[in-house]
Design a protein around this motif. Structure first.
Motif, PDB file in Angstrom:
ATOM      1  N   VAL A 144     -44.988  13.218 -20.718  1.00 56.91           N
ATOM      2  CA  VAL A 144     -45.406  14.526 -20.671  1.00 56.91           C
ATOM      3  C   VAL A 144     -43.941  15.305 -20.778  1.00 56.91           C
ATOM      4  O   VAL A 144     -43.752  16.443 -21.203  1.00 56.91           O
ATOM      5  CB  VAL A 144     -46.298  14.938 -19.489  1.00 56.91           C
ATOM      6  CG1 VAL A 144     -46.367  16.594 -19.666  1.00 56.91           C
ATOM      7  CG2 VAL A 144     -47.714  14.411 -19.884  1.00 56.91           C
ATOM      8  N   THR A 197     -55.137  16.951 -25.205  1.00 55.95           N
ATOM      9  CA  THR A 197     -53.970  16.112 -24.892  1.00 55.95           C
ATOM     10  C   THR A 197     -54.603  14.555 -24.684  1.00 55.95           C
ATOM     11  O   THR A 197     -55.722  14.437 -24.070  1.00 55.95           O
ATOM     12  CB  THR A 197     -53.367  16.628 -23.566  1.00 55.95           C
ATOM     13  OG1 THR A 197     -52.964  17.802 -23.868  1.00 55.95           O
ATOM     14  CG2 THR A 197     -52.186  15.527 -23.237  1.00 55.95           C
ATOM     15  N   THR A 210     -49.927  15.782 -27.453  1.00 55.43           N
ATOM     16  CA  THR A 210     -50.236  16.967 -27.007  1.00 55.43           C
ATOM     17  C   THR A 210     -50.694  17.922 -28.234  1.00 55.43           C
ATOM     18  O   THR A 210     -49.458  18.124 -29.192  1.00 55.43           O
ATOM     19  CB  THR A 210     -49.129  17.701 -26.218  1.00 55.43           C
ATOM     20  OG1 THR A 210     -48.998  16.986 -25.298  1.00 55.43           O
ATOM     21  CG2 THR A 210     -49.362  19.273 -25.990  1.00 55.43           C
TER      22      THR A 210
END
Length: 449
Positions: free
Chosen positions: A46, A103, A120
């Motif tokens: 992330v 996501t 994402t």
């Protein structure tokens, strides 16, 4: 086949329980460590994708910057075109087409590669995109493997330590048992005075030793009592048997004299009746030690049996009178003694009062129900009473206050012992004392069931 010892069973049981518990703990730790590595890889992925997501949203008309070396990122448009792509071919081929709605995290792994991918979705003025960031999971996989090896080794060492500890602790805990066993073997070999050792610690084994010592004492008392009873019975039987033998010899010599023969035969019958009564009483006493169902008798039945005992006492004679008083109201109370046994109690107490008293003694019998619903039987006489030194052992078997008895009546010394045995079997008690004004007073108390 010999069974396992207690020590071995305790050790094996401890190891099995420890194996189950430690295996469950190891599985939980394995799952926790694996989940922690996955979360770490996801957080790193992330973090790698965050600059590209921000760039697409904030600068829609500009091309995204190229990722730094070692950063695995891929940006794909909704048409399937890859704008930025540093992903390995095998990872790229594993991704689905299109842009996910939210996501998405993928965990990919085989025998050669382990990776975590985070996709994402991004919506901007130029269209819709998805930013895929990958994080190599080999480091986390190796961490999990090292933790697993440590858990396996630690579990095995813990099981070995648990087994040794269980073996040593059980050995120490069972030492008092071994001492008690050796002492018991010595006692069984003829040492009748010792006891099992009681450890200094106040635990279950000490309680067991005390209980067994109490049992040994009772068994010794029973053995002594039985030997004394056999000895006393032999002594008691010797005299009437000798008298009966002499009677029969005299009867044999008097075979030519009918009157003398009848007289000797009558005396022999009397001796035989005394032997029979003695044998019956001894049999009743022996049966008191047997486990039997507790009887249930009403007060009315006991009053009826009392009347029969009074009639029998009056028929025998030897007294100036047998008076009785009964104060037992009708009720539902029941008592743990049979009518026949209650009759034996009354008969023995009355016979004892007659035997211990002077000629033409007066005997009084009272049967009342007390406030606690218990029945109290009182038999008193106006004789000389009982010697004080005899009172503590009056209810022992084969004991007699010979000075206070008339020789013509004799006695085996079992009457009062039978009275006490029957009373205690019914849950009550029997006592004997001298009245202040003279004479003896016997009291039997029977509680209601």
């Amino acid at each position: 086949m010999r069974r396992l010892s207690v020590r071995a069973r305790i050790t094996i049981g401890s190891v099995l329980v420890g194996a189950v518990v430690l295996s469950l703990v190891a599985l939980v730790l394995h799952a926790e460590v694996r989940q922690a590595t996955l979360e770490t890889d996801r957080s790193l992925a992330v973090g790698d994708a965050a600059p590209f997501v921000a760039d697409l949203r904030d600068n829609p008309g500009e091309a995204p910057d190229r990722p730094a070396d070692g950063v695995l990122v891929g940006i794909r448009s909704s048409t399937g075109e890859w704008i930025v792509d540093t992903l390995p071919d095998d990872l790229r081929r594993s991704l689905s087409d299109g842009v996910p709605r939210s996501t998405t995290t993928l965990r990919l792994g085989d025998g050669h590669r382990s990776a975590t991918l985070v996709g994402t979705p991004v919506a901007s003025a130029d269209g819709r995109f998805v930013v895929w960031a990958a994080q190599d999971g080999r480091a986390g996989h190796e961490t999990v493997e090292r933790v697993d090896r440590s858990l396996v080794v630690g579990t095995l060492l813990a099981l070995v330590a648990s087994g040794l500890a269980a073996w040593l602790l059980s050995t120490v805990a069972l030492r008092p048992v071994a001492r008690m066993r050796r002492t018991a073997e010595a006692l069984s070999g003829g040492d009748a005075t010792g006891h099992l050792p009681v450890g200094p610690s106040e635990d279950e084994l000490a309680d067991l030793a005390r209980t067994l010592n109490a049992f040994i004492d009772r068994q010794r008392e029973n053995a002594v009592r039985e030997r004394r009873m056999v000895s006393d019975a032999s002594h008691e039987l010797r005299t009437p048997l000798a008298a009966l033998t002499a009677r029969l010899e005299l009867a044999h010599r008097s075979s030519g004299d009918a009157a003398a023969l009848e007289r000797e035969l009558a005396a022999a019958e009397s001796d035989a009746a005394r032997l029979t009564a003695l044998a019956d009483t001894m049999l009743e006493l022996s049966r008191l030690d047997e486990t039997q169902a507790t009887p249930s008798t009403t007060a009315a039945e006991l009053v009826t049996e009392l009347m029969g005992s009074v009639d029998r006492a009056r028929a025998l004679g030897g007294t100036s009178g047998v008076d009785f008083t009964v104060d037992v109201p009708d009720g539902a109370e029941r008592y743990g003694i049979t009518p026949a046994a209650f009759g034996r109690v009354v008969d023995n107490l009355v016979a004892n009062a007659i035997a211990a008293g002077a000629p033409d003694v007066e005997v009084g019998i009272t049967l009342v129900r007390q406030e606690d619903r218990a029945l109290q039987l009182v038999v008193r006489d106006d004789g000389p009473g009982v010697p004080e030194d005899f009172l503590p052992r009056a209810f022992d078997r084969f004991t007699r206050a010979d000075d206070a008895r008339r020789a013509v009546l004799g006695g085996s010394g079992l009457g009062l012992a039978l009275v006490r045995g029957l009373a205690e079997r019914a849950g009550g008690e029997a006592t004997l004392a001298n009245a202040p004004g003279g004479g003896a007073v016997a009291v039997v108390r029977l509680p209601a069931r």
